[in-house]
Design a protein around this motif. Structure first.
Motif, PDB file in Angstrom:
ATOM      1  N   ILE A 119      46.767 -45.018   3.989  1.00  0.00           N
ATOM      2  CA  ILE A 119      46.175 -44.348   2.839  1.00  0.00           C
ATOM      3  C   ILE A 119      46.725 -42.931   2.778  1.00  0.00           C
ATOM      4  CG2 ILE A 119      44.006 -43.566   1.786  1.00  0.00           C
ATOM      5  CD1 ILE A 119      42.668 -45.924   3.380  1.00  0.00           C
ATOM      6  N   PHE A 120      47.078 -42.523   1.572  1.00  0.00           N
ATOM      7  CA  PHE A 120      47.605 -41.187   1.330  1.00  0.00           C
ATOM      8  C   PHE A 120      46.704 -40.494   0.317  1.00  0.00           C
ATOM      9  CE2 PHE A 120      51.034 -43.847   2.741  1.00  0.00           C
ATOM     10  CZ  PHE A 120      51.645 -43.058   3.707  1.00  0.00           C
ATOM     11  N   ALA A 121      46.495 -39.193   0.509  1.00  0.00           N
ATOM     12  CA  ALA A 121      45.699 -38.391  -0.420  1.00  0.00           C
ATOM     13  C   ALA A 121      46.608 -37.300  -0.975  1.00  0.00           C
ATOM     14  CB  ALA A 121      44.504 -37.779   0.306  1.00  0.00           C
ATOM     15  N   ASP A 122      46.650 -37.211  -2.293  1.00  0.00           N
ATOM     16  CA  ASP A 122      47.510 -36.213  -2.914  1.00  0.00           C
ATOM     17  C   ASP A 122      46.799 -34.861  -2.966  1.00  0.00           C
ATOM     18  OD1 ASP A 122      50.152 -35.875  -4.516  1.00  0.00           O
ATOM     19  OD2 ASP A 122      48.602 -34.776  -5.650  1.00  0.00           O
ATOM     20  N   VAL A 123      47.583 -33.799  -2.831  1.00  0.00           N
ATOM     21  CA  VAL A 123      47.046 -32.437  -2.813  1.00  0.00           C
ATOM     22  C   VAL A 123      46.343 -32.052  -4.117  1.00  0.00           C
ATOM     23  CG1 VAL A 123      48.664 -31.603  -1.047  1.00  0.00           C
ATOM     24  CG2 VAL A 123      49.276 -31.440  -3.485  1.00  0.00           C
ATOM     25  N   THR A 124      46.506 -32.834  -5.182  1.00  0.00           N
ATOM     26  CA  THR A 124      45.794 -32.541  -6.435  1.00  0.00           C
ATOM     27  C   THR A 124      44.280 -32.587  -6.236  1.00  0.00           C
ATOM     28  OG1 THR A 124      46.073 -34.879  -7.056  1.00  0.00           O
ATOM     29  CG2 THR A 124      47.597 -33.290  -8.047  1.00  0.00           C
ATOM     30  N   LEU A 125      43.816 -33.271  -5.195  1.00  0.00           N
ATOM     31  CA  LEU A 125      42.377 -33.346  -4.920  1.00  0.00           C
ATOM     32  C   LEU A 125      41.840 -32.049  -4.327  1.00  0.00           C
ATOM     33  CD1 LEU A 125      42.268 -36.878  -3.257  1.00  0.00           C
ATOM     34  CD2 LEU A 125      41.614 -36.294  -5.607  1.00  0.00           C
ATOM     35  N   LYS A 126      42.714 -31.262  -3.697  1.00  0.00           N
ATOM     36  CA  LYS A 126      42.275 -30.095  -2.925  1.00  0.00           C
ATOM     37  C   LYS A 126      41.785 -28.930  -3.776  1.00  0.00           C
ATOM     38  CE  LYS A 126      44.683 -30.701   1.420  1.00  0.00           C
ATOM     39  NZ  LYS A 126      44.205 -29.996   2.602  1.00  0.00           N
ATOM     40  N   LYS A 127      41.970 -28.979  -5.086  1.00  0.00           N
ATOM     41  CA  LYS A 127      41.515 -27.848  -5.901  1.00  0.00           C
ATOM     42  C   LYS A 127      40.012 -27.891  -6.178  1.00  0.00           C
ATOM     43  CE  LYS A 127      43.310 -29.991 -10.106  1.00  0.00           C
ATOM     44  NZ  LYS A 127      44.341 -29.931 -11.112  1.00  0.00           N
ATOM     45  N   PHE A 128      39.335 -28.934  -5.688  1.00  0.00           N
ATOM     46  CA  PHE A 128      37.896 -29.065  -5.914  1.00  0.00           C
ATOM     47  C   PHE A 128      37.131 -29.103  -4.595  1.00  0.00           C
ATOM     48  CE2 PHE A 128      39.940 -31.056  -9.566  1.00  0.00           C
ATOM     49  CZ  PHE A 128      39.355 -30.332 -10.596  1.00  0.00           C
ATOM     50  N   ASP A 129      35.884 -28.650  -4.639  1.00  0.00           N
ATOM     51  CA  ASP A 129      34.999 -28.754  -3.477  1.00  0.00           C
ATOM     52  C   ASP A 129      34.499 -30.188  -3.337  1.00  0.00           C
ATOM     53  OD1 ASP A 129      35.220 -26.038  -2.925  1.00  0.00           O
ATOM     54  OD2 ASP A 129      33.455 -25.534  -4.137  1.00  0.00           O
ATOM     55  N   VAL A 130      34.339 -30.866  -4.477  1.00  0.00           N
ATOM     56  CA  VAL A 130      33.819 -32.231  -4.496  1.00  0.00           C
ATOM     57  C   VAL A 130      34.659 -33.070  -5.457  1.00  0.00           C
ATOM     58  CG1 VAL A 130      31.841 -33.673  -5.165  1.00  0.00           C
ATOM     59  CG2 VAL A 130      31.460 -31.509  -3.986  1.00  0.00           C
ATOM     60  N   VAL A 131      35.016 -34.271  -5.009  1.00  0.00           N
ATOM     61  CA  VAL A 131      35.705 -35.238  -5.867  1.00  0.00           C
ATOM     62  C   VAL A 131      34.891 -36.535  -5.875  1.00  0.00           C
ATOM     63  CG1 VAL A 131      38.012 -34.246  -5.563  1.00  0.00           C
ATOM     64  CG2 VAL A 131      37.204 -36.024  -3.985  1.00  0.00           C
ATOM     65  N   LEU A 132      35.190 -37.406  -6.842  1.00  0.00           N
ATOM     66  CA  LEU A 132      34.437 -38.645  -6.980  1.00  0.00           C
ATOM     67  C   LEU A 132      35.363 -39.852  -6.993  1.00  0.00           C
ATOM     68  CD1 LEU A 132      32.774 -36.330  -8.736  1.00  0.00           C
ATOM     69  CD2 LEU A 132      31.259 -38.283  -9.045  1.00  0.00           C
ATOM     70  N   PRO A 133      35.565 -40.481  -5.835  1.00  0.00           N
ATOM     71  CA  PRO A 133      36.300 -41.747  -5.821  1.00  0.00           C
ATOM     72  C   PRO A 133      35.348 -42.887  -6.179  1.00  0.00           C
ATOM     73  CG  PRO A 133      35.755 -41.115  -3.583  1.00  0.00           C
ATOM     74  CD  PRO A 133      35.263 -40.008  -4.490  1.00  0.00           C
ATOM     75  N   ALA A 134      35.912 -43.976  -6.682  1.00  0.00           N
ATOM     76  CA  ALA A 134      35.115 -45.177  -6.934  1.00  0.00           C
ATOM     77  C   ALA A 134      34.567 -45.676  -5.597  1.00  0.00           C
ATOM     78  CB  ALA A 134      35.970 -46.248  -7.600  1.00  0.00           C
ATOM     79  N   ALA A 135      33.619 -46.609  -5.687  1.00  0.00           N
ATOM     80  CA  ALA A 135      33.005 -47.147  -4.472  1.00  0.00           C
ATOM     81  C   ALA A 135      32.910 -48.667  -4.542  1.00  0.00           C
ATOM     82  CB  ALA A 135      31.640 -46.518  -4.241  1.00  0.00           C
ATOM     83  N   GLY A 136      34.010 -49.303  -4.948  1.00  0.00           N
ATOM     84  CA  GLY A 136      34.071 -50.755  -4.865  1.00  0.00           C
ATOM     85  C   GLY A 136      33.589 -51.520  -6.074  1.00  0.00           C
TER      86      GLY A 136
END
Length: 165
Positions: A119-136
């Motif tokens: 699994i890879f996480a892109d740095v575009t996520l780092k500009k936020f304190d909280v992100v919302l991924p789906a959960a299945g």
């Protein structure tokens, strides 16, 4: 729970619940009565900007399937991707996505996977304190910090996206 895909969606949601209960019991899955399958739907349902939605892409790298979690307003930058992975980005088709992740398109997340995938996480996520991924499921998500998300799923940080303007 909304009807729709029914059993497949329920099993996918359950696998995410099971994973989070074991590895992050403090995180609650947020289920909505409406679809959150697209970035726009998810952002509206959760009252956040589209960039805060952490979309999970299922990609084939030569003989390996990987997941890439990135900001909802970003897209793969082909030049950066090829420099990182030495191959052009190739998305899986919807049937392959379910086969490899156990999750339906629109509910794909890096939790509760039936196969061990890098699994890879892109740095575009780092500009936020909280992100919302789906959960299945196509109506479920979680709120989590980008660093905790990466730590939880043992993701490697990469810079392979470009933000759409």
């Amino acid at each position: 729970m909304p009807s729709g895909k029914g059993n497949e969606n329920d099993m996918s949601l359950q696998s995410a619940h099971t994973f989070l209960a074991k590895h992050a019991p403090d995180i609650q899955i947020l289920e909505k009565s409406t679809s959150t399958a697209t970035v726009a739907e998810a952002a509206e349902a959760h009252g956040v900007e589209p960039a805060q939605i952490a979309k999970t892409l299922s990609l084939r790298l030569k003989d390996e399937v990987v997941l890439l979690v990135m900001g909802g307003d970003a897209k793969i930058d082909n030049r950066k991707f090829k420099a990182q992975f030495n191959v052009k980005a190739k998305m899986l088709n919807p049937d392959e996505v379910v086969e490899w992740t156990g999750h339906p398109v629109g509910g794909v997340c890096p939790f509760g996977l039936p196969h061990a995938l890098r699994i890879f996480a892109d740095v575009t996520l780092k500009k936020f304190d909280v992100v919302l991924p789906a959960a299945g499921a196509t109506n479920a998500a979680i709120r989590i910090s980008p660093d905790r998300l990466a730590e939880l799923v043992e993701a490697t940080w990469v810079d392979v996206a470009q933000v759409q303007s």
